[in-house]
Design a protein around this motif. Structure first.
Motif, short mmCIF file in Angstrom:
data_model
loop_
_atom_site.label_atom_id
_atom_site.label_comp_id
_atom_site.label_asym_id
_atom_site.label_seq_id
_atom_site.Cartn_x
_atom_site.Cartn_y
_atom_site.Cartn_z
N LYS A 140 0.82 -1.21 0.00
CA LYS A 140 0.00 0.00 0.00
C LYS A 140 0.85 1.26 0.00
O LYS A 140 2.05 1.23 0.31
CB LYS A 140 -0.92 0.01 1.22
CG LYS A 140 -1.91 -1.14 1.26
CD LYS A 140 -2.78 -1.08 2.51
CE LYS A 140 -3.77 -2.23 2.56
NZ LYS A 140 -4.63 -2.18 3.77
N SER A 185 0.35 5.63 1.19
CA SER A 185 -0.47 6.51 2.02
C SER A 185 -0.45 7.92 1.46
O SER A 185 0.62 8.44 1.09
CB SER A 185 0.03 6.53 3.47
OG SER A 185 -0.11 5.26 4.06
N PRO A 233 -2.54 12.01 1.84
CA PRO A 233 -3.48 12.83 2.61
C PRO A 233 -4.90 12.68 2.07
O PRO A 233 -5.11 12.38 0.90
CB PRO A 233 -2.96 14.25 2.42
CG PRO A 233 -1.51 14.09 2.05
CD PRO A 233 -1.44 12.81 1.28
N LEU A 234 -5.86 12.84 2.91
CA LEU A 234 -7.29 12.78 2.62
C LEU A 234 -7.79 11.34 2.45
O LEU A 234 -8.75 10.92 3.06
CB LEU A 234 -7.66 13.60 1.38
CG LEU A 234 -7.36 15.11 1.43
CD1 LEU A 234 -7.76 15.77 0.12
CD2 LEU A 234 -8.08 15.76 2.59
N ILE A 235 -7.12 10.54 1.62
CA ILE A 235 -7.65 9.21 1.31
C ILE A 235 -6.92 8.10 2.06
O ILE A 235 -7.30 6.93 1.95
CB ILE A 235 -7.58 8.95 -0.21
CG1 ILE A 235 -6.13 9.04 -0.70
CG2 ILE A 235 -8.48 9.92 -0.97
CD1 ILE A 235 -5.98 8.73 -2.18
N GLN A 236 -5.89 8.43 2.80
CA GLN A 236 -5.16 7.47 3.62
C GLN A 236 -4.52 6.36 2.77
O GLN A 236 -3.86 6.64 1.79
CB GLN A 236 -6.07 6.89 4.70
CG GLN A 236 -6.70 7.96 5.62
CD GLN A 236 -5.68 8.86 6.28
OE1 GLN A 236 -4.64 8.40 6.73
NE2 GLN A 236 -5.97 10.15 6.36
N ASP A 237 -4.76 5.08 3.14
CA ASP A 237 -4.08 3.97 2.46
C ASP A 237 -4.76 3.59 1.15
O ASP A 237 -5.99 3.55 1.06
CB ASP A 237 -4.05 2.75 3.38
CG ASP A 237 -3.14 2.95 4.58
OD1 ASP A 237 -2.34 3.90 4.55
OD2 ASP A 237 -3.23 2.15 5.54
N LYS A 252 -11.11 8.04 -5.39
CA LYS A 252 -11.16 8.32 -3.95
C LYS A 252 -11.13 9.83 -3.67
O LYS A 252 -11.72 10.30 -2.69
CB LYS A 252 -9.99 7.62 -3.24
CG LYS A 252 -10.13 6.11 -3.17
CD LYS A 252 -8.96 5.50 -2.45
CE LYS A 252 -9.13 3.99 -2.27
NZ LYS A 252 -10.23 3.66 -1.33
#
Length: 236
Positions: free
Chosen positions: A109, A111, A113-117, A135
């Motif tokens: 994965k 990472s 900002p905003l949508i994370q993983d 996303k």
């Protein structure tokens, strides 16, 4: 009685003339130069049965420049599937905070900002860009996302056992067993060349292929398989 002294005087004159002809010239530094002998006179001193000295020919010195070892080209392209440790650049149009250089984690994965993983492993760059874009639509109106490969680190193979440089090697292109052994520096004196093994994980199962080095370098190249990511070449 007068003829004897006259004959002696003539003999002395001849001897003096011969001594003058062999006199060495003296250079300014005081070192005398050897008398010059012509080729004709030197040839006259050789016996009739003596062979002439052979002429020595100078052989030209040829410098051979070492050719650089060719390196397989990276396995890039639109169909390349991302894997752990691959480095990518995610760009979001007119949004500097979401334009990032990222490394795919061991769990596959990334990472943001905003949508994370976001799962990146097993996807192409275009597929990952589409997933990120979908996303981000919850936060940004009509985001335009692009993903660019920076460095491919995921595909690897391993060479262990009686080789000069055992270890992990990046799989940058089509690499055969013979090329893998060359990258590992060849064999040590204790290697068993008839008992090499290629270990591969196929569908969750371990597959072992026996390789005879002499068959690989023989006609037909039997056993010179193309490696896949995760393959291990064992030289007992």
């Amino acid at each position: 009685m007068v003829k004897v002294p006259w004959a002696v005087a003539c003999l002395l004159a001849v001897l003096l003339a011969a001594g003058c002809s062999n006199k060495r010239t003296v250079k300014a530094d005081g070192v005398g130069s050897a008398p010059t002998v012509s080729v004709a006179s030197a040839a006259s001193w050789r016996g009739a049965g003596e062979a002439a000295a052979p002429q020595v020919k100078e052989m030209p010195i040829v410098e051979v420049s070492a050719q650089p070892t060719s390196v397989p080209l990276p396995v890039t392209g639109p169909q390349y599937k991302l894997g752990p440790e691959d480095q990518i650049r995610v760009s979001v149009w007119e949004n500097a905070q979401l334009t990032l250089d990222l490394v795919v984690r061991p769990d596959g994965k990334i990472s943001m900002p905003l949508i994370q993983d976001v799962m990146a492993e097993g996807q192409t760059a275009a597929e990952l860009a589409t997933q990120i874009q979908q996303k981000l639509t919850a936060f940004i109106k009509e985001p335009q996302v692009s993903v660019i490969m920076l460095q491919i680190n995921a595909p690897k193979f391993y060479v262990i056992g009686n080789v000069v440089r055992p270890g992990t090697y990046p799989l940058r292109g089509e690499t055969s067993v013979l090329q893998a052994l060359s990258l590992a520096g060849g064999f040590t004196q204790f290697a068993s060349l008839r008992s090499i093994k290629l270990i591969r994980n196929a569908g969750g199962k371990q597959e072992v292929r026996k390789i005879n080095y002499y068959d690989v370098i023989g006609v037909g190249g039997e056993g010179n398989y193309l490696l896949k990511s995760g393959d291990t070449v064992v030289v007992p």
